[in-house]
Motif scaffolding. Structure first.
Motif, PDB file in Angstrom:
ATOM      1  N   ASP A  83     -11.529  14.583   5.927  1.00 21.66           N
ATOM      2  CA  ASP A  83     -12.312  13.776   5.190  1.00 21.66           C
ATOM      3  C   ASP A  83     -11.758  12.143   5.141  1.00 21.66           C
ATOM      4  N   GLY A  84     -10.465  12.069   6.047  1.00 22.67           N
ATOM      5  CA  GLY A  84     -10.171  10.745   6.211  1.00 22.67           C
ATOM      6  C   GLY A  84      -9.007  10.507   5.071  1.00 22.67           C
ATOM      7  N   ILE A  85      -8.626   9.314   4.996  1.00 16.56           N
ATOM      8  CA  ILE A  85      -7.323   8.817   4.161  1.00 16.56           C
ATOM      9  C   ILE A  85      -7.928   7.760   3.451  1.00 16.56           C
ATOM     10  N   ASN A  86      -7.341   7.518   2.144  1.00 15.28           N
ATOM     11  CA  ASN A  86      -7.981   5.933   1.506  1.00 15.28           C
ATOM     12  C   ASN A  86      -6.952   4.902   1.837  1.00 15.28           C
ATOM     13  N   CYS A  87      -7.231   3.843   1.440  1.00 13.75           N
ATOM     14  CA  CYS A  87      -6.433   2.702   1.866  1.00 13.75           C
ATOM     15  C   CYS A  87      -4.996   2.796   1.462  1.00 13.75           C
ATOM     16  N   VAL A  88      -4.676   2.987   0.031  1.00 11.75           N
ATOM     17  CA  VAL A  88      -3.430   3.085  -0.420  1.00 11.75           C
ATOM     18  C   VAL A  88      -2.634   4.105   0.367  1.00 11.75           C
ATOM     19  N   GLU A  89      -2.924   5.342   0.430  1.00 10.57           N
ATOM     20  CA  GLU A  89      -2.475   6.451   1.312  1.00 10.57           C
ATOM     21  C   GLU A  89      -1.864   5.862   2.770  1.00 10.57           C
ATOM     22  N   THR A  90      -2.906   5.357   3.398  1.00 11.91           N
ATOM     23  CA  THR A  90      -2.871   4.870   4.731  1.00 11.91           C
ATOM     24  C   THR A  90      -1.622   3.888   4.868  1.00 11.91           C
ATOM     25  N   MET A  91      -1.632   2.900   3.934  1.00  6.89           N
ATOM     26  CA  MET A  91      -0.777   1.906   3.873  1.00  6.89           C
ATOM     27  C   MET A  91       0.582   2.591   3.615  1.00  6.89           C
ATOM     28  N   GLU A  92       0.760   3.422   2.673  1.00  7.33           N
ATOM     29  CA  GLU A  92       2.121   4.106   2.321  1.00  7.33           C
ATOM     30  C   GLU A  92       2.401   4.891   3.737  1.00  7.33           C
ATOM     31  N   ARG A  93       1.720   5.485   4.442  1.00  9.83           N
ATOM     32  CA  ARG A  93       2.176   6.034   5.726  1.00  9.83           C
ATOM     33  C   ARG A  93       2.519   5.069   6.827  1.00  9.83           C
ATOM     34  N   VAL A  94       1.860   3.635   6.746  1.00  6.31           N
ATOM     35  CA  VAL A  94       2.221   2.726   7.426  1.00  6.31           C
ATOM     36  C   VAL A  94       3.605   1.971   7.198  1.00  6.31           C
ATOM     37  N   GLN A 148       3.870  -0.178   4.988  1.00  2.00           N
ATOM     38  CA  GLN A 148       3.970  -1.698   4.794  1.00  2.00           C
ATOM     39  C   GLN A 148       3.315  -1.822   3.400  1.00  2.00           C
ATOM     40  N   SER A 149       3.598  -2.851   2.638  1.00  2.00           N
ATOM     41  CA  SER A 149       3.170  -3.318   1.481  1.00  2.00           C
ATOM     42  C   SER A 149       2.552  -4.649   1.679  1.00  2.00           C
ATOM     43  N   LEU A 150       1.133  -4.597   1.697  1.00  2.00           N
ATOM     44  CA  LEU A 150       0.755  -5.983   1.959  1.00  2.00           C
ATOM     45  C   LEU A 150      -0.164  -6.117   0.513  1.00  2.00           C
ATOM     46  N   PRO A 151      -0.535  -7.289   0.309  1.00  2.00           N
ATOM     47  CA  PRO A 151      -1.543  -7.618  -0.909  1.00  2.00           C
ATOM     48  C   PRO A 151      -2.741  -6.705  -0.391  1.00  2.00           C
ATOM     49  N   LYS A 152      -3.356  -6.562  -1.652  1.00  2.00           N
ATOM     50  CA  LYS A 152      -4.652  -5.580  -1.559  1.00  2.00           C
ATOM     51  C   LYS A 152      -5.835  -6.288  -0.625  1.00  2.00           C
ATOM     52  N   SER A 153      -5.918  -7.656  -0.841  1.00  2.00           N
ATOM     53  CA  SER A 153      -6.993  -8.335  -0.164  1.00  2.00           C
ATOM     54  C   SER A 153      -6.933  -8.576   1.455  1.00  2.00           C
ATOM     55  N   THR A 154      -5.564  -8.331   1.797  1.00  2.00           N
ATOM     56  CA  THR A 154      -5.414  -8.305   3.200  1.00  2.00           C
ATOM     57  C   THR A 154      -5.537  -7.148   3.684  1.00  2.00           C
ATOM     58  N   CYS A 155      -5.270  -5.863   2.969  1.00  2.00           N
ATOM     59  CA  CYS A 155      -5.528  -4.756   3.456  1.00  2.00           C
ATOM     60  C   CYS A 155      -7.106  -4.378   3.680  1.00  2.00           C
ATOM     61  N   SER A 156      -7.817  -4.871   2.576  1.00  2.00           N
ATOM     62  CA  SER A 156      -9.253  -4.956   2.569  1.00  2.00           C
ATOM     63  C   SER A 156      -9.884  -5.444   3.867  1.00  2.00           C
ATOM     64  N   GLN A 157      -9.332  -6.802   4.288  1.00  2.00           N
ATOM     65  CA  GLN A 157      -9.739  -7.492   5.329  1.00  2.00           C
ATOM     66  C   GLN A 157      -9.499  -6.589   6.658  1.00  2.00           C
ATOM     67  N   HIS A 158      -8.029  -6.032   6.816  1.00  2.00           N
ATOM     68  CA  HIS A 158      -7.871  -5.237   8.198  1.00  2.00           C
ATOM     69  C   HIS A 158      -8.744  -4.036   8.091  1.00  2.00           C
TER      70      HIS A 158
END
Lengths: 125, 125
Positions: free
Chosen positions: A46-57, A59-69
């Motif tokens: 079913d896919g992964i959510n943003c938080v989980e994805t960024m954890e696997r990556v 990298q800790s980036l601001p939420k706004s940056t992630c949203s843009q990506h």
DNA sequence: TCTGTTGTTCCTTTTTCCTGAACTTAGGCC
DNA sequence: GGCCTAAGTTCAGGAAAAAGGAACAACAGA
């Protein structure tokens, strides 16, 4: 909150894909989604959510940056996202991408894997 | 006039390549050099200069912009340039690139050819 | 030596990217 | 319901990168 827009296969451009993947963070996100797809076939669950994805990556980036990506990846046609509750689940559009540009995503991800080996095999000391 | 710097194969990064090719003009330049290589094997002869390349690409850009584009392509490891007289001849580093990232350049150029068909075959009216 | 061509370098303008702050949405808990 | 928290989004400001004009350097040929 505006609706999620996904380009149709013939709206997907090579330029959009290359621009999206030219950013190291976004490339890592795509690689993580691909890995998920490999672990949980078919279609990566079913896919992964943003938080989980960024954890696997890792990298800790601001939420706004992630949203843009994620927006850029979505508008490039690389991922398909879906809101479930407050979360956004995304997965790769492998099949469509491979029909549109055969072998492209695969070769980029292979190159990525070759140049940035998984951290699961760290150098022993 | 500073000397031309060419990265060694293991200095070539995926990020550098994707960033370089994410620009439509630079992608078109690379495609033109590839076409040259195809027409004049082996190794594409002696390369093409900037003016000739830009003509084949059918874009008229300021010289400073072109110079920058060729610099970026060179530093990404995509092309090898050589000054002969007042001109700069460039050609693709196909072999090295294919050893470094097998299939990558080929699949990108195939995708480019598929999405931007040659103007030699226009739509008939 | 003078001139024209090719490309480079510098600098300013324009565009794009990053990010903090405020906001929206949905779920949980009392 | 009211309140709180967590997940993303939107927007605006500043930072970084790209585009392009102008002056310059290097060479070839007359």
């Amino acid at each position: 909150m505006r609706p999620l827009r996904h380009p149709s296969p013939d709206e997907i451009t090579l330029h959009g894909i290359l621009h999206a993947l030219a950013d190291p963070t976004r490339l890592a996100i795509v690689a993580a989604l691909k890995e998920q797809e490999r672990c949980v076939p078919p279609d990566g669950g079913d896919g992964i959510n943003c938080v989980e994805t960024m954890e696997r990556v890792k990298q800790s980036l601001p939420k706004s940056t992630c949203s843009q990506h994620f927006l850029i990846l979505r508008e490039a046609g690389l991922i398909r996202s879906e809101r479930r509750g407050v979360e956004l689940f995304s997965r790769l559009r492998c099949r469509e991408l491979n029909e549109r540009f055969p072998g492209l995503l695969q070769s980029i991800l292979s190159a990525h894997a070759a140049s940035a080996p998984v951290e699961a095999a760290p150098v022993k000391e």
